[in-house]
Design a protein around this motif. Structure first.
Motif, PDB file in Angstrom:
ATOM      1  N   THR A   1       1.269  -1.047   0.410  1.00  0.00           N
ATOM      2  CA  THR A   1      -0.519  -0.086  -0.005  1.00  0.00           C
ATOM      3  C   THR A   1       1.025   1.063  -0.115  1.00  0.00           C
ATOM      4  O   THR A   1       2.213   0.638   0.725  1.00  0.00           O
ATOM      5  CB  THR A   1      -0.683  -0.152   1.327  1.00  0.00           C
ATOM      6  OG1 THR A   1      -1.648   1.033   1.443  1.00  0.00           O
ATOM      7  CG2 THR A   1      -0.196  -0.090   2.793  1.00  0.00           C
TER       8      THR A   1
ATOM      9  N   ALA B   1      -5.008   6.088 -13.543  1.00  0.00           N
ATOM     10  CA  ALA B   1      -5.106   4.216 -13.356  1.00  0.00           C
ATOM     11  C   ALA B   1      -6.744   3.784 -14.316  1.00  0.00           C
ATOM     12  O   ALA B   1      -7.510   4.324 -14.207  1.00  0.00           O
ATOM     13  CB  ALA B   1      -4.897   3.745 -12.170  1.00  0.00           C
TER      14      ALA B   1
ATOM     15  N   PHE C   1      -8.334   0.520 -14.324  1.00  0.00           N
ATOM     16  CA  PHE C   1      -8.069  -1.486 -14.136  1.00  0.00           C
ATOM     17  C   PHE C   1      -9.243  -1.804 -15.214  1.00  0.00           C
ATOM     18  O   PHE C   1      -9.966  -1.410 -15.587  1.00  0.00           O
ATOM     19  CB  PHE C   1      -8.180  -1.990 -12.134  1.00  0.00           C
ATOM     20  CG  PHE C   1      -7.486  -1.258 -11.828  1.00  0.00           C
ATOM     21  CD1 PHE C   1      -6.721  -1.915 -10.717  1.00  0.00           C
ATOM     22  CD2 PHE C   1      -7.320  -0.387 -11.241  1.00  0.00           C
ATOM     23  CE1 PHE C   1      -5.142  -1.555 -10.171  1.00  0.00           C
ATOM     24  CE2 PHE C   1      -6.454   0.510  -9.821  1.00  0.00           C
ATOM     25  CZ  PHE C   1      -5.497  -0.810  -9.769  1.00  0.00           C
TER      26      PHE C   1
END
Ligand code: ADP
Length: 756
Positions: free
Chosen positions: A710, A745, A747
């Protein structure tokens, strides 16, 4: 003599000559003998006839003188006749045996009596014969001085002239008056015959010599020489001095010429055969010599009669060496001897031996022995063929070791492994782990269908998937005791000796699944915690409405005012609708937070994505995050566990929210956008969550799916969200991957379309 006989027996020509010579000799002797006998007989017969004629002539000559009884005339005639060669004497006898006339005057009137041989011809019987044959009248005799004589007796018959004559007449009834005996000397004839015989013998001998010589020369020329040539040619060919028969008599048209031609043809044929035989022999010799193993031929004393190159190279034997000397360098026969067995049984033998070499090292051999029999069927020799398998033996040992090792590994790998027939899916073998995991003994498993260990609910799915995939995840299996558990299945086709096998490995994932479920549940709880603010806000609105309505009713009741029916109805409807909404939110949260069954079902991706969003939408609104929806219509369903898929989408949305919160400020709050897309691509359904949070730094791109990774502040991030999502998507046969889009980002979840 014996040697001569032996020589003759060995020589055909000598035999022919002896045989023909013998025949010639016998024939010549028989001819001579017959000729002499014939001459003898003929001469005697001729003399007898001549004497008889002469005797009759004299008798006729004497007849008149007798009629006239002129004794002087009779004597004169007799004297004259006896002068004729070869008459030696003439006697005239009367019936009483008295000599009445004779050329010898002293004999006159002397009596010889009837017993004399001459009288016996007629007077031997009681009644005197009145006639005699010529043979009976002739008599041969030798005198005391060895003179050879013939006498012819001529009876003097009575006749009318005699009985009626003027002289001393004889009675008419007398048939015979007397007899005349004429004696011939035979010596001269004997001499002639003897000369003749001599000549005949000389002639016969000359004839024999000439004909024998002629036959000898002829045979020699006609038979001996050609035969000698044939024999010489045969010998030359037999002893290898010549390869061609060149016999001059082959041109002759007779049988010997034919024989010579046949001989030449035979020699040619033999030569061709010999050549082929020699080539074959050479080939076999080469073969024998170059056989890449030790080959020897031994006699009954185990002496080496022949051996090949390999034997020479390996053992350097010497001719006549005993096999045990050559092979092992020892001077005594081996206790166990395969060659001996072959000599004893007359059969081939095969055995394996560990032999000590002459240099003291040891080699392992495969030994084949075979009998060699002579023309009478006796085993006189044996062939021994030894193949050095030392290296092979070592390899075999290694192989055994390796097999043992791999068998141990096979049995002890933590996964269950089944060797399954690719066609019938029958279990052919299994490792110890399999028998331990499934609770069967290996014997109980071997021979069963592989589906015996698959839970009945899963059999159809697994049957179909085994044909298409090498890996099948989360398959429900069943132990012997009926207990079910989950495994991941891996399969690979392997072939051995033209048979195809399926190597099936199953990994018990029950524990992992339980852990995952716990983790998943923990994740859900975390999400719920995350969503608590949003949910509170969400619930706040219905509660505010209900509170307002309840305050309104309390106020009206306290003021004892009546509430119009229409107002009551409106407020009741409002409260009801907000209670419904609160109930919906609470139910959703309860469902989400509950532990659910992880079984897969057909899932509509768009519904799942929308449901996930409902838990977060108020939060997003309060954070000023816009969500752009680009959902494809009529998407085919996918096989998934809806809860898990929802959990993944929530994780992605939460991460997008966090990055947008972190990276943006009030100045560019209008750029806080999350785009949610679904689409169909190559029989796969894609779910994309893209944000405008600036993207994932390249340096950490490869780490983000690792557990506990993380970049969030301590207490905010756990580093589990993406790793759990990765596991969940993998479990349902999909993939999840991250890249960076235009502003942040992106995904992408890729799931296979559920087949019909
Ligand atoms: P956590 O959210 O608890 O950090 P995750 O596994 O969900 O754990 O995320 C791991 C890390 O991946 C994050 O800390 C972050 O650095 C990165 N990450 C995840 N989503 C995004 C995103 N949308 N944009 C940029 N980085 C992201």
């Amino acid at each position: 003599m014996l040697r001569l006989i032996m020589k003759i027996r060995e020589n055909l020509i000598a035999q022919i000559i002896v045989a023909t010579g013998g025949i010639m000799l016998v024939a010549t002797l028989i001819l001579i003998y017959l000729s002499i006998t014939f001459v003898n007989t003929h001469t005697v017969a001729e003399h007898v006839i001549t004497a008889d004629m002469m005797s009759n002539t004299i008798k006729l000559g004497l007849h008149n003188a007798m009629l006239r009884n002129s004794r002087d005339e009779i004597d004169q005639i007799i004297q004259k006749v006896t002068e004729i060669n070869p008459v030696t004497s003439i006697r005239v006898y009367n019936k009483q045996g008295e000599i009445k006339f004779s050329n010898n005057p002293e004999e006159k009137d002397t009596s010889v009596g009837q017993n004399r041989q001459i009288c016996q011809a007629c007077h031997a019987s009681q009644t005197p014969k009145t006639s005699l044959t010529r043979q009976e009248r002739v008599r041969e005799f030798y005198s005391d001085d060895k003179g050879h004589y013939f006498s012819v007796q001529t009876p003097i018959e009575n006749s009318a002239e005699c009985s009626g004559g003027p002289c001393h007449f004889h009675p008419a009834d007398k048939a015979i008056l007397g007899t005349m005996d004429l004696v011939f000397a035979f010596d001269e004839t004997d001499t002639l015959v003897s000369d003749y015989r001599m000549n005949l013998i000389v002639l016969g001998t000359i004839f024999f010599i000439i004909t024998s010589g002629g036959i000898f020369v002829g045979l020699r020329q006609i038979i001996t020489r050609p035969l000698s040539l044939l024999i010489k040619s045969s010998r030359d060919i037999a002893e290898g001095r010549a390869t061609k028969a060149n016999i001059p008599i082959a041109a002759r048209p007779d049988e010997l010429g034919e024989l010579a031609r046949s001989h030449e043809a035979m020699v040619q044929a033999l030569h061709a055969k010999q050549k082929a035989l020699n080539e074959k022999m050479l080939e076999y010799e080469l073969l024998f010599d170059n056989v890449p193993c030790v080959v020897t031929v031994q006699d009954r004393d185990y002496k080496l009669l022949e051996y090949n190159k390999e034997t020479r190279d390996r053992f350097s034997p010497f001719p006549g060496a005993y096999c045990y000397q050559a092979y092992k360098g020892i001077n005594e026969r081996c206790e166990e001897c395969p060659v001996e067995k072959t000599f004893q049984t007359g059969l081939a033998h095969c055995s394996e031996e560990n032999r000590r070499n002459p240099d003291g090292t040891y080699s392992h051999w495969i030994v084949h022995t075979a009998p060699i029999v002579d023309q009478d069927g006796r085993v006189t020799k044996a062939m021994e063929m030894c193949l050095d398998i030392t290296e092979r033996k070592k390899l075999e040992e290694k192989l055994k070791e390796s097999e043992k090792k791999y068998h141990t590994i096979f049995n002890n790998v933590p996964n269950s492994i089944f060797v399954v027939d690719n066609t019938t899916l029958t279990i052919l073998d299994c490792n110890t782990t399999a028998s331990w995991v499934y609770g069967y003994t290996p014997e109980e498993l071997i021979g069963r269908s592989f589906f015996a260990v698959i839970h009945p609910d899963e059999v159809e799915r697994i049957k179909a998937q085994m044909q298409a995939f090498t890996a099948i995840n989360q398959v429900k299996n069943i132990r012997k005791n009926g207990e079910s558990f989950f495994v991941d299945v891996m399969q690979a086709v392997s072939s051995h000796s033209d048979t195809e096998y399926l190597l099936v490995s199953t990994t018990d994932i029950t524990e992992r699944l339980e852990e995952e479920q716990l983790l998943f549940h923990a994740g859900k709880k975390a999400t719920l915690g995350e969503m608590a603010t949003g949910v509170a806000h969400e619930l706040n609105q219905p509660l505010t409405v209900i509170k307002s309505a309840s305050n309104f009713f309390i106020k009206k009741v306290n003021a004892k005012e009546t509430i119009p029916e229409a107002t009551i109805a409106t407020l009741a409807r409002e409260v009801d609708s907000y209670v419904d909404r609160a109930t919906k939110i609470i139910n959703h949260m309860r469902d989400f937070g509950r532990k659910v069954d992880q079984s897969m079902e057909l899932v509509n991706v768009n519904d799942c994505v929308s449901r996930a969003y409902t838990l977060l939408n108020k939060q997003f609104e309060s954070h000023g995050i816009n969500v752009q929806w680009e959902l494809a219509e009529n998407l085919p369903p996918v096989m998934a566990t809806p809860d898990q898929l929802e959990q993944v989408v929530i994780n992605l949305l939460v991460n997008a929210r966090d990055i947008l919160e972190e990276k943006t400020d009030a100045a560019n709050s209008d750029r806080q956008l999350i785009t949610v897309r679904t689409m169909l691509q190559d029989s796969h359904v894609l779910i994309q969550v893209e944000d405008t949070g600036g993207g994932i730094p390249e340096a950490i791109m490869h780490k983000i799916f690792e557990p506990f990774f993380t970049t969030k502040k301590v207490g905010k991030g756990t580093g589990l969200g993406l790793s759990i999502s990765y596991g969940l998507i993998k479990n349902i046969g999909g993939i999840i991957h991250a890249d960076n889009g235009e502003a942040g980002a992106r995904f992408t979840i890729t799931l296979p379309v559920a087949d019909s």
